[in-house]
Design a protein around this motif. Structure first.
Motif, PDB file in Angstrom:
ATOM      1  N   PRO A 145       0.827  -1.208   0.000  1.00  0.00           N
ATOM      2  CA  PRO A 145       0.000   0.000   0.000  1.00  0.00           C
ATOM      3  C   PRO A 145       0.858   1.252   0.000  1.00  0.00           C
ATOM      4  O   PRO A 145       2.000   1.249   0.460  1.00  0.00           O
ATOM      5  CB  PRO A 145      -0.803  -0.123   1.294  1.00  0.00           C
ATOM      6  N   LEU A 197       4.617   1.474   1.624  1.00  0.00           N
ATOM      7  CA  LEU A 197       4.963   0.844   2.903  1.00  0.00           C
ATOM      8  C   LEU A 197       6.107  -0.134   2.649  1.00  0.00           C
ATOM      9  O   LEU A 197       6.032  -0.948   1.745  1.00  0.00           O
ATOM     10  CB  LEU A 197       3.752   0.091   3.447  1.00  0.00           C
ATOM     11  N   LEU A 213       2.560   1.929  10.040  1.00  0.00           N
ATOM     12  CA  LEU A 213       2.103   2.716   8.896  1.00  0.00           C
ATOM     13  C   LEU A 213       2.491   4.182   9.080  1.00  0.00           C
ATOM     14  O   LEU A 213       3.006   4.826   8.177  1.00  0.00           O
ATOM     15  CB  LEU A 213       0.586   2.585   8.759  1.00  0.00           C
ATOM     16  N   THR A 233      -8.608   5.262   3.753  1.00  0.00           N
ATOM     17  CA  THR A 233      -7.893   4.364   2.855  1.00  0.00           C
ATOM     18  C   THR A 233      -8.669   4.235   1.550  1.00  0.00           C
ATOM     19  O   THR A 233      -9.847   3.905   1.572  1.00  0.00           O
ATOM     20  CB  THR A 233      -7.704   2.992   3.515  1.00  0.00           C
ATOM     21  N   ALA A 262      -8.821   2.908  -2.676  1.00  0.00           N
ATOM     22  CA  ALA A 262      -8.273   1.936  -3.625  1.00  0.00           C
ATOM     23  C   ALA A 262      -8.620   2.372  -5.032  1.00  0.00           C
ATOM     24  O   ALA A 262      -9.715   2.883  -5.287  1.00  0.00           O
ATOM     25  CB  ALA A 262      -8.832   0.547  -3.361  1.00  0.00           C
ATOM     26  N   ARG A 301      -2.951  -3.413  -8.003  1.00  0.00           N
ATOM     27  CA  ARG A 301      -3.918  -2.436  -7.575  1.00  0.00           C
ATOM     28  C   ARG A 301      -3.319  -1.530  -6.517  1.00  0.00           C
ATOM     29  O   ARG A 301      -2.699  -1.982  -5.560  1.00  0.00           O
ATOM     30  CB  ARG A 301      -5.072  -3.177  -6.970  1.00  0.00           C
ATOM     31  N   VAL A 313      -3.479   0.694  -3.397  1.00  0.00           N
ATOM     32  CA  VAL A 313      -4.250   1.024  -2.191  1.00  0.00           C
ATOM     33  C   VAL A 313      -3.493   2.127  -1.471  1.00  0.00           C
ATOM     34  O   VAL A 313      -2.300   1.997  -1.223  1.00  0.00           O
ATOM     35  CB  VAL A 313      -4.407  -0.212  -1.284  1.00  0.00           C
ATOM     36  N   ILE A 371      -3.197   4.679   1.814  1.00  0.00           N
ATOM     37  CA  ILE A 371      -3.604   5.005   3.176  1.00  0.00           C
ATOM     38  C   ILE A 371      -3.192   6.449   3.421  1.00  0.00           C
ATOM     39  O   ILE A 371      -2.000   6.774   3.382  1.00  0.00           O
ATOM     40  CB  ILE A 371      -2.926   4.065   4.177  1.00  0.00           C
TER      41      ILE A 371
END
Lengths: 295, 295
Positions: free
Chosen positions: A3, A33, A40, A64, A66, A77, A79, A81
């Motif tokens: 992410p 990340l 996080l 969050t 997507a 994909r 994602v 945060i």
DNA sequence: ACCTTTATACTCATCTTGAGCATAATTTAG
DNA sequence: CTAAATTATGCTCAAGATGAGTATAAAGGT
């Protein structure tokens, strides 16, 4: 694909709320990340430090997101945060932009912003009229009235995201407008970063009502008018001066430094500082500022 | 490793808030984000349907958590995106548990819960006294007073997560207690699911104050006492009956059905229904229920 | 008939909020 | 130097919201 950690840094400078951007204002600080990140939030802090040199204080998680699924890459994909960080601009830092450059209609302290909302209301009225069905048209009209405070409903400064999404649906922003169609003023950003910024603005506007986070955006000492202007800048709404002082005073969140403001035009104002002790020492029922929502 | 989607389903049954669990109450419904999912939320809905057969209505994103980094697996880190869903129990469904079974101290409507808080306060006082330094001890004492409403500070029903984290730090819950040490009553869960549940409870308690989400937990028609009991169950706090009715009435959120409640002991109560039209039709300044926070 | 239980209507004092008036202490324009 | 402009600050007042309580109504059970 790990992410993405994405940060919205907010500061207030000269009574204007600012957001820290990269790439000519098109991007927010972010990075993936990584295995070494302890959490996080620390991962996000590291990316911000690396990309902007800025060390963060008050931070909270926002939301969050997507991307839509991509058939081409099976696991491809994104994602994201997102985090909201409140801070102060340090001299010489670059990349800070007025957040109202991205959302001009959100500034209701100036006549310009109010005029723009009237223009938007007309455009959205046309959009409601060309709805596929009568019921859909009525639903659109209701949404417009609610989010833009038309038809006697007041302006709710927290509906930043709802307003942006409505304009997106109506094709009035460059992100969604058909090629060549007229769009509203306001800078756009890469990917859905403008949506992230809208989320941050909404959260901050909501939060200053019930937590004394506004002081994260203030210098060590300040006058009451300076504090009021900062709140107004964030909320995008003017407020009543005497009542503002009364509320702030009875909250017990600030104390006099004993000095008065230097550069001033009228009567010199006393300087105040935030009483950091109160955090944790007692329930802060809210630095609930005189930002009543309209009836 | 794709992020995990995790759902906290809440319903209220017989005036008890319930949470839908799997595996004997140790897990919440969850599953990984997959390539075919149209969005995070739809992915979460699919997993819930598949694992529990439950189709969701009102849903909101809660928080995104990450496990501590694992050196062994380079990309083997679990990121969980959690959601709060408000719903109603359907007959025959299994796996619903009273949320106060996991957090007995959060129920302040009954003397049991209040006694438990006194016991906890004593245990935490001991924890503060054995702090490594005097300053740390004082900081601990302050946190205890604030989160558990000691020393004249009132009980704040929204601090569910802060209380759980404090108990975790103090080693009073099985998740963190040394082997053999005494722990507080209350079921624990796998991984950090109990923390997710605490986050959900806190969010719901906060939200019923300013949005009429309580009606997502009510049947189509209900008496005012039933509504009050439901709010009290969620908030974990009793409230003043007459004032509750006054506020609910003047919000204009409900209307009489014209019928009266069947099974009843005293004078029969009128039945009401939620006026769904008001959502969207006007600003809901808050079904702000008489749950004033203590001064 | 009387007691228990729940529902529902009112009252009252206290706070909170929105709006505005009045006065004070400076700088700036003339 | 004086008046006007500008900002700060103190105070009042009415309306509305809130917390607490009293009083009465309508049912069932003994």
């Amino acid at each position: 694909m790990p992410p993405e950690l994405i940060a919205v840094l907010i500061a207030v400078s000269d009574d204007r709320p600012m957001v820290l951007t990269l790439e000519g204002g098109r991007l927010l600080p972010s990075g993936p990340l990584e295995a070494g990140h302890r959490s996080l939030q620390t991962g996000m802090r590291l990316w911000v430090e690396q990309q902007t040199g800025h060390v963060l204080g008050h931070v909270e998680q926002l939301y969050t997101f997507a991307d839509a699924p991509v058939d081409l890459e099976p696991d491809g994909r994104r994602v994201s945060i997102s985090y909201l960080a409140l801070t102060r601009i340090r001299r010489g830092e670059r990349g800070w932009r007025d957040w109202y450059a991205y959302f001009p209609w959100e500034d209701q302290t100036a006549p310009d912003g109010r005029d723009l909302v009237l223009r938007i209301a007309r455009a959205l009225d046309a959009w409601a009229r060309c709805a596929p069905s009568a019921a859909e048209g009525e639903a659109r009209r209701q949404r417009v009235a609610l989010t833009f405070g038309q038809e006697g409903l007041g302006w709710d400064d927290e509906l930043v995201l709802q307003r942006y999404e409505l304009l997106w649906e109506a094709g009035l922003v460059p992100e969604s407008a058909p090629p060549g169609a007229p769009v509203l003023p306001g800078l756009s950003m890469a990917r859905d970063e403008r949506r992230v910024l809208a989320t941050a603005m909404a959260r901050l506007r909501a939060k200053i009502r019930y937590r004394p986070v506004i002081f994260e955006l203030m210098p060590d000492s300040f006058t009451l008018l300076h504090l009021q202007r900062t709140v107004e800048a964030v909320a995008g709404q003017p407020m009543h001066k005497q009542n503002f002082r009364r509320l702030v005073a009875q909250q017990g969140l600030i104390e006099e430094t004993g000095e008065v403001a230097p550069e001033t035009r009228g009567r010199p104002a006393r300087l105040f500082r935030f009483r950091r002790e109160v955090i944790g020492a007692r329930r802060i029922a809210g630095s609930k500022l005189p930002l009543a929502r309209p009836a």
